[in-house]
Design a protein around this motif. Sequence first.
Motif, short mmCIF file in Angstrom:
data_model
loop_
_atom_site.label_atom_id
_atom_site.label_comp_id
_atom_site.label_asym_id
_atom_site.label_seq_id
_atom_site.Cartn_x
_atom_site.Cartn_y
_atom_site.Cartn_z
N UNK A 1 58.72 65.58 88.25
CA UNK A 1 57.98 65.17 87.06
C UNK A 1 56.62 64.55 87.37
N UNK A 2 56.21 64.62 88.61
CA UNK A 2 54.90 64.12 89.06
C UNK A 2 54.83 62.59 89.06
N UNK A 3 55.97 61.95 89.33
CA UNK A 3 55.97 60.50 89.50
C UNK A 3 56.33 60.10 90.93
N UNK A 4 56.83 61.05 91.70
CA UNK A 4 57.16 60.79 93.09
C UNK A 4 56.22 61.55 94.02
N UNK A 5 56.17 61.13 95.27
CA UNK A 5 55.30 61.76 96.27
C UNK A 5 53.84 61.78 95.83
N UNK A 6 53.38 60.64 95.39
CA UNK A 6 51.98 60.50 94.96
C UNK A 6 51.05 60.48 96.18
N UNK A 7 49.92 61.15 96.07
CA UNK A 7 48.92 61.19 97.13
C UNK A 7 47.58 60.69 96.58
N UNK A 8 46.97 59.73 97.26
CA UNK A 8 45.69 59.17 96.80
C UNK A 8 44.64 59.29 97.91
N UNK A 9 43.47 59.79 97.53
CA UNK A 9 42.30 59.78 98.41
C UNK A 9 41.23 58.95 97.73
N UNK A 10 40.57 58.09 98.49
CA UNK A 10 39.58 57.21 97.85
C UNK A 10 38.38 56.99 98.76
N UNK A 11 37.27 56.69 98.10
CA UNK A 11 36.04 56.34 98.79
C UNK A 11 35.40 55.20 97.99
N UNK A 12 34.75 54.27 98.69
CA UNK A 12 34.17 53.13 97.98
C UNK A 12 33.03 52.50 98.75
N UNK A 13 32.39 51.58 98.07
CA UNK A 13 31.25 50.87 98.66
C UNK A 13 31.26 49.43 98.15
N UNK B 1 56.61 69.12 84.95
CA UNK B 1 55.42 68.28 84.78
C UNK B 1 54.47 68.87 83.75
N UNK B 2 54.62 70.14 83.44
CA UNK B 2 53.74 70.78 82.46
C UNK B 2 52.53 71.42 83.08
N UNK B 3 52.28 71.18 84.35
CA UNK B 3 51.14 71.78 85.05
C UNK B 3 51.39 71.71 86.55
N UNK B 4 50.76 72.63 87.25
CA UNK B 4 50.87 72.62 88.70
C UNK B 4 49.90 71.60 89.28
N UNK B 5 50.40 70.86 90.26
CA UNK B 5 49.58 69.85 90.95
C UNK B 5 48.83 68.95 89.96
N UNK B 6 49.54 68.18 89.15
CA UNK B 6 48.86 67.26 88.24
C UNK B 6 47.88 66.38 89.01
N UNK B 7 46.67 66.23 88.48
CA UNK B 7 45.62 65.50 89.20
C UNK B 7 44.90 64.53 88.27
N UNK B 8 44.52 63.41 88.82
CA UNK B 8 43.85 62.35 88.06
C UNK B 8 42.68 61.83 88.89
N UNK C 1 43.95 61.03 92.51
CA UNK C 1 45.41 61.04 92.56
C UNK C 1 45.88 62.49 92.36
N UNK C 2 46.85 62.90 93.16
CA UNK C 2 47.42 64.23 92.92
C UNK C 2 48.88 64.26 93.38
N UNK C 3 49.62 65.21 92.81
CA UNK C 3 51.07 65.31 93.02
C UNK C 3 51.39 66.76 93.39
N UNK C 4 51.21 67.14 94.64
CA UNK C 4 51.31 68.55 95.03
C UNK C 4 52.73 69.11 94.98
N UNK D 1 43.21 56.95 102.68
CA UNK D 1 44.36 57.66 102.09
C UNK D 1 45.47 56.65 101.84
N UNK D 2 46.19 56.82 100.72
CA UNK D 2 47.37 56.02 100.41
C UNK D 2 48.41 56.92 99.78
#
Length: 348
Positions: free
Chosen positions: A159-171, A199-206, A189-192, A142-143
């Motif tokens: 505007x979904x540029x602050x309080x960014x939340x990242x979950x990642x998995x890798x190998x 932002x134009x949408x709830x919980x923008x996610x990437x 990436x998500x912005x809850x 998590x980052x």
Amino acid sequence: MKPIVNEMKINRQVLIVAVIIMTMSGIAAAQEEAPAEESAPAETAEPAAEPAPAPEPEAVEPAPAPEPVAEPEAEPEAEPEPAAEPEAEKSSAGVNVDVGVASIYNFRGLNSFQESSQQDQNALFAPSVTWNIFDTGLYLGYWGAYQLTGDNKTAMVESALGHEQDLYIGYDLGLADDLVTLSFAFTYFFYPFADEDVAGTANPSIIEPLVGISLATVMDIGLNVSYFHGIQDEIKGLRHAYFNLSVGKGFEFNDTFGMNLGAALGIKAWVEDVDSNRFDLAFDWSIPISLTDQLYLEPGIHLAWTDLKEVGTGMDDDPATDGDESVRKATAGDEYMVYWSINVGADF
């Protein structure tokens, strides 16, 4: 007459010699018989009286033998100390906890928390936790990115540029004794806390899948290719492919201090309706400090650049524009940023 006289003299001499021999023989015989007669016991001799028995000695307990005086033991010769065995590698859970603070949040060449300039020093707080799953090469974590300073903190969150939340998995797959490493990762990436009206949408996610390859030689060289995909149609303008080429070198001065140098070039492709921030450069310099076997500190200084066409100048005070942000054409001085960072972390 002389012969007869001589003959008589001879006979007389022979006779004398014979008498002497006989006499000596008798004496010798007498001496040999004498001891035999003396050894014979006389018939009238009485038997000798038997000697009285000797009194038995009284039983006397033997005196205890004196204890031997302990002689001082000779000190053994000092044996040479065995060579120190190498310390067994401590077992680790593979967990890293890190807290980073930076004066700018640089995301692919852009100051994400800026108000009107790339040089705006609106601080970033970035906690993270990563678990390297034993020796499998797998990791997950998590980052987070939180804005600490700046008058625009609320606007950035909405505007979904602050309080960014990242979950990642890798190998990571090491080849040729880890000379070459293949990397595969997936980040969500998500912005809850974003405001749907802004932002134009709830919980923008990437989502962003990534593949990469790195080569560990005199310099560490890496190439990552990823695709940044906004899930909601309202943020489809963020979609792009990203190619990142990096070079770096790490130095260890002693068990405590080291130095890391790095540079990277980023290129965006298949960007919709965007003609700026297509390229970015980053230069990084940091000093990792090992405080203990687990705890570390790493301060750093960074320089970044990106190509910009226009920059905002802040909120327009003219009521006729209804408070819209005014913009102007960017110059060379608007395209770079210099900032500092410091990370504190621990490995478990």
